[in-house]
Design a protein around this motif. Structure first.
Motif, short mmCIF file in Angstrom:
data_model
loop_
_atom_site.label_atom_id
_atom_site.label_comp_id
_atom_site.label_asym_id
_atom_site.label_seq_id
_atom_site.Cartn_x
_atom_site.Cartn_y
_atom_site.Cartn_z
N GLU A 114 -38.77 -40.10 19.00
CA GLU A 114 -39.75 -40.44 18.21
C GLU A 114 -40.83 -41.39 18.66
O GLU A 114 -40.10 -42.57 19.41
N VAL A 115 -41.82 -41.34 18.95
CA VAL A 115 -42.71 -42.32 19.53
C VAL A 115 -43.70 -43.00 18.38
O VAL A 115 -44.45 -42.39 17.67
N PRO A 116 -43.28 -44.35 18.22
CA PRO A 116 -44.02 -44.90 17.25
C PRO A 116 -45.79 -45.08 17.41
O PRO A 116 -45.97 -45.24 18.50
N ILE A 117 -46.29 -44.91 16.19
CA ILE A 117 -47.65 -45.28 16.52
C ILE A 117 -48.11 -46.35 15.62
O ILE A 117 -47.60 -46.75 14.71
N PRO A 118 -48.50 -47.33 16.61
CA PRO A 118 -48.90 -48.73 15.89
C PRO A 118 -49.63 -48.72 14.59
O PRO A 118 -50.83 -47.80 14.61
N PRO A 119 -49.29 -49.61 13.62
CA PRO A 119 -50.22 -49.36 12.29
C PRO A 119 -51.55 -49.64 12.65
O PRO A 119 -51.91 -50.49 13.59
N PHE A 120 -52.43 -49.00 11.83
CA PHE A 120 -53.83 -49.47 12.10
C PHE A 120 -54.30 -49.59 10.59
O PHE A 120 -53.91 -48.86 9.79
N ARG A 121 -55.55 -50.27 10.63
CA ARG A 121 -55.90 -50.67 9.33
C ARG A 121 -57.34 -49.56 8.97
O ARG A 121 -58.08 -49.30 9.75
N LEU A 122 -57.36 -49.30 7.68
CA LEU A 122 -58.50 -48.57 7.44
C LEU A 122 -59.36 -49.47 6.41
O LEU A 122 -59.18 -49.78 5.29
N ASP A 123 -60.53 -49.87 7.02
CA ASP A 123 -61.52 -50.63 6.24
C ASP A 123 -62.94 -50.43 6.83
O ASP A 123 -62.87 -49.93 7.84
#
Length: 130
Positions: A114-123
């Motif tokens: 599993e390769v984590p996807i860094p969190p990103f903001r939807l704004d």
């Protein structure tokens, strides 16, 4: 642990995400966003992206999960030093939203990680993250 279960240590990848709102596809009830992701393989072996998992939430606490094979209908191979870029979209009801998740990658011997996807903001507005 068998060869088909995810390994605890992910291979070396760098994931870059660019997000922008899509006003032409947004409504009063839902805000649409395009995200463009580039996955760079920094390991010394070839990996195939076989699945994805997303956790998506909005400011009102609504959340949903998306699981599926590959990305945008493809299961790309990433050789050492190679990269893959794709774009997709998502909608949320209340801003800001947040996406996070992981890719399931598989090596030539069938081992998965599993390769984590860094969190990103939807704004609103365009951003380049991580």
């Amino acid at each position: 642990m068998n060869a088909t279960s995810p390994q605890p240590t992910p291979p070396e990848f760098h994931i870059q995400t660019k997000v922008q709102d899509i006003p032409g596809y947004s409504t009063l009830q839902k805000q649409a966003f395009q995200y463009i992701i580039t996955i760079e393989n920094r390991s010394d072996q070839t990996w195939q992206l076989i699945a994805r998992h997303w956790d998506i939430s909005d400011a009102a606490g609504r959340s949903f999960t998306v699981d599926g094979e590959g990305v945008v209908g493809e299961q790309p191979f990433l050789p050492p030093g190679g990269s893959y870029t794709y774009d997709s979209f998502v909608t949320v009801e209340t801003l800001p939203g947040l996406m996070r998740g992981y890719y399931v990658m598989q090596d030539a011997w069938g081992a998965r990680a599993e390769v984590p996807i860094p969190p990103f903001r939807l704004d609103l507005g365009e951003r380049v993250l991580n």
